[in-house]
Design an enzyme around this catalytic site. Sequence first.
Site, short mmCIF file in Angstrom:
data_model
loop_
_atom_site.label_atom_id
_atom_site.label_comp_id
_atom_site.label_asym_id
_atom_site.label_seq_id
_atom_site.Cartn_x
_atom_site.Cartn_y
_atom_site.Cartn_z
N ASP A 102 0.86 -1.18 0.00
CA ASP A 102 0.00 0.00 0.00
C ASP A 102 0.90 1.24 0.00
OD1 ASP A 102 -2.40 1.61 0.51
OD2 ASP A 102 -1.62 1.78 2.55
N MET A 103 0.33 2.39 -0.24
CA MET A 103 1.15 3.61 -0.30
C MET A 103 0.92 4.53 0.89
SD MET A 103 3.13 3.28 -2.89
CE MET A 103 3.73 4.93 -3.27
N ASP A 104 -0.21 5.23 0.95
CA ASP A 104 -0.44 6.22 2.01
C ASP A 104 -0.51 5.55 3.37
OD1 ASP A 104 -0.82 8.73 0.43
OD2 ASP A 104 -2.41 7.54 -0.48
N SER A 123 -2.69 0.05 -4.24
CA SER A 123 -3.09 1.29 -3.58
C SER A 123 -4.47 1.75 -4.03
CB SER A 123 -2.05 2.38 -3.93
OG SER A 123 -2.47 3.65 -3.52
N GLY A 124 -5.06 2.60 -3.20
CA GLY A 124 -6.30 3.26 -3.60
C GLY A 124 -6.06 4.40 -4.56
N LYS A 150 -7.89 -5.44 -3.42
CA LYS A 150 -6.46 -5.58 -3.72
C LYS A 150 -6.05 -7.05 -3.86
CE LYS A 150 -5.10 -1.23 -1.51
NZ LYS A 150 -4.21 -0.59 -0.52
N ASP A 164 -1.97 -0.77 6.00
CA ASP A 164 -2.25 -0.10 7.27
C ASP A 164 -3.73 0.13 7.52
OD1 ASP A 164 -2.51 2.03 5.28
OD2 ASP A 164 -2.50 3.41 6.99
N ASN A 208 -8.82 -1.29 3.68
CA ASN A 208 -8.76 -1.68 2.27
C ASN A 208 -7.57 -2.58 1.96
OD1 ASN A 208 -6.94 0.47 2.67
ND2 ASN A 208 -7.14 1.17 0.56
#
Length: 275
Positions: free
Chosen positions: A9-11, A44-45, A197, A220, A223
């Site tokens: 994931d990113m953020d 990622s979203g 995902k 984190d 999602n």
Amino acid sequence: MTIKLIATDMDGTFLPDDRNYDVARFDAVLTEMEARGMKFVTASGNQYEQLRNYFAPVGADRITYVSDNGAFVIHDNKVLYEGVLSPEKIADVIDWNKSVYGVSGNIIVLSGVKGAYVSNHATPEMIAHAKMFYPNVYQVEKFKDIDDDIYRVSFNWDEGADVYEYIVKLREAFGDTAHITGSGFGSVDVLAGNVNKAQGLAELAKAWDIKPEEMAAFGDNGNDLEMLNYVGLGFVMPNAEEFMLNKIPEKALNDNNNNGVIETMEAILAGKYDK
């Protein structure tokens, strides 16, 4: 078993809060992965173009993308999977939101192939916030008149809002006909019923003949749950909310502001998690 794919994931996970990761350190890890024939995936979203912007410093074409929470999977500029919301479902979701929360209860963003769309009623502050996550933001008079394939509808409340009650209400309203998930930062996403995902990684598993147990992943938030449970080695970030820390036993070696993903990737490469 040897890990052949690492997804993140990113953020709140790979990215520090200021969104400036350690480029040189990550480039070294990515180079080592490539030498071993391992795959690196961002799941990622965020939209595809936004993710490419993040990885431009190391070479965006070196990365495989599972974007829009699994709705768009692309590798080497080839689309492997798309999960598009029907116009009817989009209209139902927006009408439901209007009936429950009214026209000013939250900010609605539609994420599509060509860009992201917000209402003409959106304030400059709303537009500025949307541009933090979407590279191309367009204002429209009517959502139903958008000429684009839409991957997800995002409802955005204040960044610190507890969105659990919104998720529950949406799931009660739409059941299995849509996938409802929290993306952090006060956001709730509505996707097609089979999109998440983990589904994105499953498409890559088929394309590359990689088993789920040969994958590692980092996340984190809600999602990320399907993905972290899908892979053989799922890591939750130490900075995640308590419900995530309770659901995923393995923790990354550090938080998102201290290169937690990169540090744990280095440990994977060093054999720390070999079985």
